[in-house]
Scaffold this motif. Sequence first.
Motif, PDB file in Angstrom:
ATOM      1  N   VAL A 745       0.830  -1.203   0.000  1.00 52.47           N
ATOM      2  CA  VAL A 745       0.000   0.000   0.000  1.00 52.47           C
ATOM      3  C   VAL A 745       0.866   1.255   0.000  1.00 52.47           C
ATOM      4  O   VAL A 745       0.613   2.215  -0.735  1.00 52.47           O
ATOM      5  CB  VAL A 745      -0.966  -0.009   1.203  1.00 52.47           C
ATOM      6  N   LYS A 746       1.936   1.263   0.823  1.00 48.92           N
ATOM      7  CA  LYS A 746       2.838   2.415   0.862  1.00 48.92           C
ATOM      8  C   LYS A 746       3.473   2.662  -0.501  1.00 48.92           C
ATOM      9  O   LYS A 746       3.575   3.808  -0.964  1.00 48.92           O
ATOM     10  CB  LYS A 746       3.927   2.185   1.915  1.00 48.92           C
ATOM     11  N   GLU A 747       3.909   1.573  -1.144  1.00 48.29           N
ATOM     12  CA  GLU A 747       4.549   1.705  -2.462  1.00 48.29           C
ATOM     13  C   GLU A 747       3.566   2.223  -3.495  1.00 48.29           C
ATOM     14  O   GLU A 747       3.880   3.112  -4.296  1.00 48.29           O
ATOM     15  CB  GLU A 747       5.107   0.342  -2.910  1.00 48.29           C
ATOM     16  N   THR A 795       4.375  -4.386 -15.202  1.00 45.93           N
ATOM     17  CA  THR A 795       4.313  -5.432 -14.173  1.00 45.93           C
ATOM     18  C   THR A 795       5.394  -5.172 -13.127  1.00 45.93           C
ATOM     19  O   THR A 795       6.561  -4.983 -13.460  1.00 45.93           O
ATOM     20  CB  THR A 795       4.513  -6.829 -14.792  1.00 45.93           C
ATOM     21  N   LEU A 796       4.997  -5.177 -11.855  1.00 47.10           N
ATOM     22  CA  LEU A 796       5.915  -4.914 -10.747  1.00 47.10           C
ATOM     23  C   LEU A 796       5.851  -6.031  -9.714  1.00 47.10           C
ATOM     24  O   LEU A 796       4.865  -6.756  -9.633  1.00 47.10           O
ATOM     25  CB  LEU A 796       5.547  -3.599 -10.049  1.00 47.10           C
ATOM     26  N   LEU A 816      12.204   6.630 -12.641  1.00 44.06           N
ATOM     27  CA  LEU A 816      13.433   5.983 -12.164  1.00 44.06           C
ATOM     28  C   LEU A 816      14.572   7.000 -12.100  1.00 44.06           C
ATOM     29  O   LEU A 816      15.341   7.027 -11.132  1.00 44.06           O
ATOM     30  CB  LEU A 816      13.812   4.822 -13.085  1.00 44.06           C
ATOM     31  N   SER A 817      14.683   7.861 -13.103  1.00 35.09           N
ATOM     32  CA  SER A 817      15.721   8.892 -13.121  1.00 35.09           C
ATOM     33  C   SER A 817      15.564   9.843 -11.945  1.00 35.09           C
ATOM     34  O   SER A 817      16.536  10.204 -11.276  1.00 35.09           O
ATOM     35  CB  SER A 817      15.663   9.666 -14.436  1.00 35.09           C
ATOM     36  N   ILE A 873      14.694  -0.871  -7.131  1.00 33.61           N
ATOM     37  CA  ILE A 873      14.802  -2.316  -7.409  1.00 33.61           C
ATOM     38  C   ILE A 873      13.553  -2.820  -8.115  1.00 33.61           C
ATOM     39  O   ILE A 873      13.626  -3.591  -9.090  1.00 33.61           O
ATOM     40  CB  ILE A 873      15.041  -3.083  -6.093  1.00 33.61           C
ATOM     41  N   ILE A 874      12.398  -2.384  -7.627  1.00 28.63           N
ATOM     42  CA  ILE A 874      11.124  -2.816  -8.222  1.00 28.63           C
ATOM     43  C   ILE A 874      11.058  -2.425  -9.693  1.00 28.63           C
ATOM     44  O   ILE A 874      10.706  -3.219 -10.567  1.00 28.63           O
ATOM     45  CB  ILE A 874       9.944  -2.206  -7.439  1.00 28.63           C
ATOM     46  N   ILE A 875      11.418  -1.169  -9.976  1.00 29.64           N
ATOM     47  CA  ILE A 875      11.320  -0.681 -11.361  1.00 29.64           C
ATOM     48  C   ILE A 875      12.341  -1.367 -12.259  1.00 29.64           C
ATOM     49  O   ILE A 875      12.036  -1.768 -13.389  1.00 29.64           O
ATOM     50  CB  ILE A 875      11.492   0.849 -11.392  1.00 29.64           C
TER      51      ILE A 875
END
Length: 878
Positions: A745-747, A795-796, A816-817, A873-875
């Motif tokens: 939820v935070k993400e 997709t994550l 991301l940048s 990391i997720i991205i």
Amino acid sequence: MVLLLLWPYMNLPKTYIAKDYEKNIYQKWLDSKCFEANPKSTKKHYSISLPPPNETGVLHVGHSLGLTLEDILIRHHRSLGYDVLWLPGTDHAAIATENVVEKILLKEGSSKHKLGREQFINRTKQFVAGSRETINSQIKAMGASLDWSRSRYTLDDTLSRVVSEVFVKMYNDGLIYRGYRIVNWDPNLQTNVSDDEVEYIEEKAKLYTFQFGPFEISTARPEVKFADKYIVVNPKDKRYSKYKHLETFDIEWINGKVKATLIKDESVDPKFGTGAMTITPWHSQVDFDLALKYNLDKEQIIDLNGKLLDIAGEFKGMTINDARPKIVQKLHSKGLLLKVEDNYLHKLAVNSRGKGTIEPQIRLQWFIDVNKEVVLWKGQKKSFKQILQSVIREGDIKIIPKHFEKTYFNWINNLRDWCISRQIWWGHQLPVWYKDNVDKNEIYVGLKPPEDQTGWKRDQDTLDTWFSSSLWTFSTLIDQKFAKDYSVSLKDMLNQSLDFKTYHPTNVLETGWDIIFFWVARMILSTTYTTGQIPFKEVYLHGLIRSENGKKMSKSDPESNIDPLEVIEEYGADSLRLALIQGLTAGRDIRLGKSKIITNRNFCNKLWNVARYIEDQEISDDDRVELKSEADHWIISRLNLTSKGVIKDLNNYRFSDAYHKIYHFLRDELADWYIEASKVQENPNLLKYILKNFLITCHPIAPFITEAIWQSLDQEDLLALKTYKEIIEFDSSKAQNFERLVTIVKELRLIKKSLDIKKLAINSSSGLINRNFETIKKLVRIEKLEDGASTSNKTLTIAEESFTLNIDNTVFKKYLSDLEIKKGLLDNFINNLNKRLQNRSYLDKAPEELIEESRKQLQDALKDLELINSQIIIIKNS
């Protein structure tokens, strides 16, 4: 108008107005006698003696801090299931009280001498009777859960009897003697003043350098130099190597020639001034010690009214301030004035009670010998000084924080004999009689006057207030029926008093670090001697309270000064209590201002609103609690962690840590997460269970609001008497699942906010996400993404759960940048904070609140960095 609190319960109004509840709640506690100790109880016992406030005093913020900390400890141990005694009382505050009453008499055109001793004492008793009730009512306003049925007073019959008993015993053991020694004399109040009551005020003065034979001497007090005939230098000072120890010189001085003698002693600091000084043994403790060491003459220069004596010649009868410039002018005319420095910074000794300048004088007074090895302690005869050292060194008493042990030992190592006689009427009159007059050697010391009182006259002096207060922990526990029964010895009084046998030694003395040298040490001295026991097992030292900007609080500066009674009236006692322990560290000064109090008023409001929300839920009659969802298991795991953590913190005097745990649980876990999640999967019985147990955990710290809410929950018993409960069992794997959901939820919230996406949709095959989709939907405000809705979806994987979002890839790359730029800035910020917090100079000198703020900044920055790293990391893995 908000309704006043009724019992046993009622619905909570919309707004919590503390003053509409607190007096009624405290009266309910008193009526129930829930603060009263029971020495016959089979429970474990826990005791604290309240450091007695002055009976003429008014509650100030320093009192409030001590009361808050002690009350937290007392309520905490009640909640642990102990039989608890917190014993209240007041101090007769001899000098302060007599000074106040004398000022009242002065306004009436009278004085204590016009009234006579007996009438003056009766008048003072009338005055303090009302004043004592004022300070006690103010103590109650703080929520202090004291056993008022055992309230004591340092002039009570029992305590007065014990004071005389101890004096007589010490005299008979050769520990109390009458002799000529130097004392702190206050010419204004015409009495000796204890070392504890002397304040040192920095002031700029003129430093004069004079020619004294072949020597140059510097002084800020030329008016005491008339009888100076000893020059002291360090034997290692090469400047004076050609002169011999005890060599004499004929020297021209203020009123003519003097024969001076050179003394070489290592106590002289060769770096101060010229490295040479003359000494005035009658008016300086340091000079007096040197005179004793070398058997030197001592001559009085200034009388007890602060005026120069015959030895001053033409300056006789002048006050110090009048004489000083004239003396300097005379020395200048004789060619003996070499130099004048205008901005010499020195410390002026004043009486903290009356602010009169202290003038050291040699006087025939009563003293306690701290070096005589006649006190039996652990099977060996020791001096008071040795006992004071051993109880700390051998771990009988623990000082918190430990680094104050160094300060303690430094003071004890330099301890001088204690002057215990005072030239005032209010207090314990010395149990001493003289035959015909005080100058003769025939002295009688006893509990009662001599049987044949012909020719005997009682000493008019009273005892130092600290003498009676040093007996506080044990004298207050003696059964009061023994006060007038002189057939019972002091030893038997102790052995036959159930309270003493049950509650002594007390568990902890909580007090300010600034009186560790005075009251703490003297309590150890008197108690070990009289009872063979230590007075307390631990000493917790709190710091001084300063304004928000770090300045000392002052009544003359309303912006910086916090009046606890005004705070209680406007914001409630709990808001003040919470503010006082927020950021508190043992032994370090703390900052307090309105913003901190308002923050904690808001915390109380949050608790009230949470309770109102829970009160509105439809709770089944049987109160049966069942964990239905992963959120239920999670909140119980957090409640369990909070409850156990608070108990552990309070057991170890970590008041601020306990505060942060309850603050974090209420705002961040219960209000922000669980209550919102429970709106999807309702469990009202569990909400009530959580609230009740949180109130029990929170009660020692914020007693009023927790008791008010407790009564609204259909509770006929008092929260003040409830003990901590074991929290019901939970499934840790289900709790961890919800913890992962919190991370997700935070993400998602951060992604939605950072990318400014108005409508976020997700799709996932994850059982966790699908089981809790409605919860996620409510917390993040997302929609369900239909399969194949778009080919540009991303997709994550977050918290090991995969899902698809309706976000274009190019948008993600820009995000991301931005994240990597933020990461670089955050890395630098964290690096700077780490350097600051590893800097020993910063940690030693910076205010504790500033250090605490830096630590919090670091903690928050590390959390932000962890979140950014996880998103990167997720991205990258998407």
